[in-house]
Scaffold this active site. Structure first.
Site, mmCIF file in Angstrom:
data_model
loop_
_atom_site.group_PDB
_atom_site.id
_atom_site.type_symbol
_atom_site.label_atom_id
_atom_site.label_comp_id
_atom_site.label_asym_id
_atom_site.label_seq_id
_atom_site.Cartn_x
_atom_site.Cartn_y
_atom_site.Cartn_z
ATOM 1 N N HIS B 261 0.835 -1.208 0.000
ATOM 2 C CA HIS B 261 0.000 0.000 0.000
ATOM 3 C C HIS B 261 0.873 1.263 0.000
ATOM 4 O O HIS B 261 0.704 2.141 -0.848
ATOM 5 C CB HIS B 261 -0.899 -0.039 1.248
ATOM 6 C CG HIS B 261 -1.837 1.124 1.366
ATOM 7 N ND1 HIS B 261 -3.136 1.076 0.922
ATOM 8 C CD2 HIS B 261 -1.674 2.372 1.865
ATOM 9 C CE1 HIS B 261 -3.740 2.237 1.152
ATOM 10 N NE2 HIS B 261 -2.863 3.046 1.722
ATOM 11 N N GLU B 262 1.815 1.322 0.917
ATOM 12 C CA GLU B 262 2.663 2.520 1.007
ATOM 13 C C GLU B 262 3.559 2.638 -0.223
ATOM 14 O O GLU B 262 3.920 3.747 -0.631
ATOM 15 C CB GLU B 262 3.499 2.500 2.291
ATOM 16 C CG GLU B 262 2.713 2.378 3.595
ATOM 17 C CD GLU B 262 1.594 3.410 3.754
ATOM 18 O OE1 GLU B 262 1.666 4.490 3.125
ATOM 19 O OE2 GLU B 262 0.629 3.121 4.481
ATOM 20 N N HIS B 265 1.729 4.658 -2.725
ATOM 21 C CA HIS B 265 1.875 6.098 -2.431
ATOM 22 C C HIS B 265 3.264 6.583 -2.860
ATOM 23 O O HIS B 265 3.409 7.646 -3.471
ATOM 24 C CB HIS B 265 1.717 6.346 -0.929
ATOM 25 C CG HIS B 265 0.310 6.323 -0.424
ATOM 26 N ND1 HIS B 265 -0.684 7.122 -0.938
ATOM 27 C CD2 HIS B 265 -0.279 5.607 0.570
ATOM 28 C CE1 HIS B 265 -1.818 6.911 -0.280
ATOM 29 N NE2 HIS B 265 -1.609 5.982 0.644
ATOM 30 N N GLU B 291 -4.704 8.138 -2.690
ATOM 31 C CA GLU B 291 -5.245 6.860 -2.217
ATOM 32 C C GLU B 291 -5.491 5.912 -3.392
ATOM 33 O O GLU B 291 -5.330 4.695 -3.265
ATOM 34 C CB GLU B 291 -6.531 7.108 -1.414
ATOM 35 C CG GLU B 291 -6.970 5.948 -0.548
ATOM 36 C CD GLU B 291 -6.037 5.642 0.631
ATOM 37 O OE1 GLU B 291 -5.123 6.440 0.910
ATOM 38 O OE2 GLU B 291 -6.226 4.577 1.253
#
Lengths: 493, 493
Positions: B261-262, B265, B291
């Protein structure tokens, strides 16, 4: 508190807070940052420096500094230090500041290659520019402060001390060394050679031990970190101090003594007067004082017979293996070994001042215009021959070894030896004032020493100039006597 | 480039550079800082924010913004964004900014205790103050921007999208969910229950695997770090991005999916247009877009059948033990499990939007004055009952669970679900445009997906508003359709 002074305190707190941000980013750059972050970090630090400088030289600042009055010893010292900072910041025209930053950066870059290749000719034109700009800066600072040009540079690293304070001390040391060094070598040769503990020493074990030792000395990890970097240093801020070291598997000596050294710096920062945080008077009093605090921990206390008697068994418990090399008397021989060498950073405490004295003389001549950059290698070789009786085989092991001059830092070198001498003088005063100080060290207990240092040095911030700090703590200005006495005890007895 | 615009670019670069310094210090505070550094860090961040704000609202800025002209699409967008930033910064009187910062900080502090004790009454008066100040800020921003008060707050997190864009999408999703959730539960119950891989999973192994996976996705560690923090996040700057995660020995799932997930980003930041670095148009386009980039990696790509077929054997090779739990079909059942729960951050992708829709409705009512803070727990319980058919047994698992409102963030929540929907719409467009995208994922190869995202999203910076970005990348503004289609395929087939 009159209004101009109150406003000044607010503005200086703001400047100091920007300095804290820079300190943290500087630590990150050395200890954490991935290589690709370098360019952006340079910009960030430049903008922070520019904003802080802008606040310092703003017209409102000059007006308030002229109008402010301060009562009480601490506030008066604080205001005087504000005026000093403003005077130094406004003394240099912006064009000179920018030219200096560019020239230093260019020279430093070339120097890295030139040192590796031992190629003085490559760096020479860059260093000539750096020196020319430093002469200009020294002249401007001299005009603004009334100090001599060289003293005006020194004053940037250790306020309140100049060449006239240093010269007689260094001359006395030079005479002492001429006699002491051959005697120390003779004594050393008559004794058994030390035995090195056999590695490899696991990084994890070294790290855990280093942390435990620094805690033992007094560092509180609620307000500190221990990390790794290529060149060990102490950074951060008084409530969040960051020390670094470097681990090699073959030996724990470098990391462990390095951690003790940086712990001394860290404890100074931690012990600065919290009530004066972010005010000039609440800051460390200069580089010589700072070095005295790292060396009193690393050289005076940690290599003392008393502490080694506690440390030896601790080290053996951590690393195991043959206990013989961990015997305190072997550690003493290992960590108090005299050797004439070319490299300052590898020098023992007896010969280290010779390296500094050489640089002190040469940089005075460079700034004074009595020595041309082109003649530096020759002057260096002559000086080494005179001071230590050895001649560097190349410039890599001569005038190219240090970053300082190649990055524009002139007037810094004396701080190392002033710090070593101050450490000895402070240790002698602490021993006289605190009964049982060595008995405590023999239990691995630094509390009595630390308590005295907190009261006499750390907690004083910048309230006193260097010599007044020494007078208040030891009854005398800085002298070489206690340092020589310390060396006699360790190397000539 | 006319002179006022050139000056503006210089000033905005300076502001952005101060923002980079703050981002680094924020990362340090969460990932590195010892607890005792907190107070000083708060001051450092406040001073940096104050300096940046001062530069933004300075009179010269207003003059140059009025006089500046910019040619070309990027420069025109850049100038418009400068004007927008200035308009928002000057809309709020300094007294309101200060009161808001104080109230948010006080409320957030009380909330930490109140949540632990499930004691809404304790935080209620603080939250009332926060809401009152947010209403005031929303009114001021509304007057300056012409947006409705709630939209003016939303605009602070995701420029270019308002409640009128969101409302029909959320209404459609609500209708979809009422039917889809029970069906998904039924299908899930008819299939074998997933088996959890058995730990413990050594932190070192998890860390090495997490780093390798993030590199596989495309993160270059010459410009990145992976560390640990209590709440995982992505921080830092485009050339030095810092992601964090949290390791627990019982399961690698949280850390590994969190790192993916990160990484999403981080890749967005890394892919921003370098030629527009430190200019408003070169920044990420908002929280919903951000997001979408984390979720397209974590939810769309990493939990796809294709990637799981590659990942399963990799995980087993790293952790060993019984291979059965690492079978791709078991991992799919494990990581695509639907459950009606109380806690947003623990929700699956099907029910997550219900948590956001609830908050979107409630925060509009709070800002609009249609809901009193005192009535929040009841309204929350009613909403949960209506949306998911469950009633929280206490406020800890109800309106006290999130930090956002208690720290003054209103208008942020929709970004989560807009991001999830945008991720699905972008993934569908990428699949249509890039042949072999899933075949590549089945080889653990993200390059085709990343290449498309770099061109269509990352490299666009803030040149386009959210809806125009979606139009340019997918041919349509944001809709719920692709997200629902994605969920049908995963949970209803």
């Amino acid at each position: 508190m009159n209004e101009p002074y109150a406003r000044l305190k607010g503005r200086f707190a703001r400047i100091a807070t920007l300095g804290e941000a820079s300190a943290m980013l500087g630590w990150d750059a050395s200890a954490m940052m991935p290589p690709g972050g370098g360019a952006a970090r340079g910009e960030q630090l430049a903008v922070l420096a520019g904003v802080a400088h802008g606040l310092l030289v703003a017209p409102e600042m000059a007006e308030d500094l002229a109008a402010a009055t301060a009562e009480g010893e601490w506030d008066a010292a604080n205001l005087a230090l504000m005026r000093r900072a403003h005077r130094r910041a406004t003394a240099l025209p912006e064009s000179l500041v920018e030219a200096t930053a560019r020239a230093n950066s260019a020279c430093e870059k070339v120097w890295r290659e030139a040192r590796a290749a031992s190629d003085f000719a490559a760096v020479r034109p860059f260093l000539e520019t750096v020196v020319a700009l430093q002469r200009e800066a020294a002249a401007a600072l001299s005009a603004a402060t009334g100090l001599t040009p060289y003293d005006a540079l020194m004053d940037g690293f250790q306020p309140g001390i100049g060449a006239a304070d240093v010269e007689p001390i260094f001359t006395a040391y030079e005479a002492f060394l001429a006699d002491a060094l051959p005697r120390a070598e003779e004594i050393q040769a008559s004794r058994p050679a030390p035995v090195r503990p056999q590695g490899p020493f696991a990084t994890e074990t070294q790290r855990a031990l280093g942390r435990r030792l620094s805690e033992r000395v007094g560092l509180d990890y609620d307000h500190a970190r221990l990390d790794e970097s290529l060149h060990p240093f102490c950074g951060g801020t008084p409530t969040d101090v960051r020390i670094t070291t470097r681990y090699v598997p073959e030996s724990f000596e470098q990391a462990m003594l390095g951690i003790l050294h940086e712990t001394g710096h860290a404890l100074y920062e931690r012990g600065l007067p919290a009530g004066w945080a972010r005010q000039p008077v609440g800051e460390a009093s200069g580089m010589a004082t700072h070095e005295s605090q790292s060396l009193i921990i690393e050289m005076q206390a940690s290599r003392s017979d008393a502490f080694l008697s506690w440390l030896g068994p601790e080290l053996h418990a951590a690393f195991g293996g043959d206990p013989a090399p961990y015997a305190p008397e072997n550690l003493a021989r290992l960590w108090r070994r005299v050797e004439r060498g070319f490299i300052r950073t590898e020098a023992d405490e007896l010969t280290y001042p010779a390296h500094v004295i050489l640089r002190f003389r040469l940089e005075q001549a460079l700034i004074g215009g009595d020595l041309a950059v082109a003649d530096l290698p020759g002057a260096w070789a002559e000086g080494m021959e005179r001071l230590l009786g050895i001649t560097p085989p190349d410039d890599r092991r001569g005038c190219l070894q240090d970053i300082h001059w190649h990055d524009g830092a002139f007037g810094y070198f004396p701080s190392y030896t002033l710090g070593a001498m101050a450490a000895a003088q402070l240790m002698a005063a602490a021993r006289a004032a605190v009964p049982g100080l060595d008995r405590a060290l023999a239990r691995g207990d630094f509390a009595p020493l630390l308590g005295w240092l907190r009261a006499r040095v750390h907690g004083q911030g910048s309230r006193l100039g260097f010599q007044d700090l020494m007078r208040a703590a030891t009854g005398r200005p800085l002298e070489a006597a206690d340092f020589m006495e310390h060396l006699r005890g360790r190397y000539l007895a």
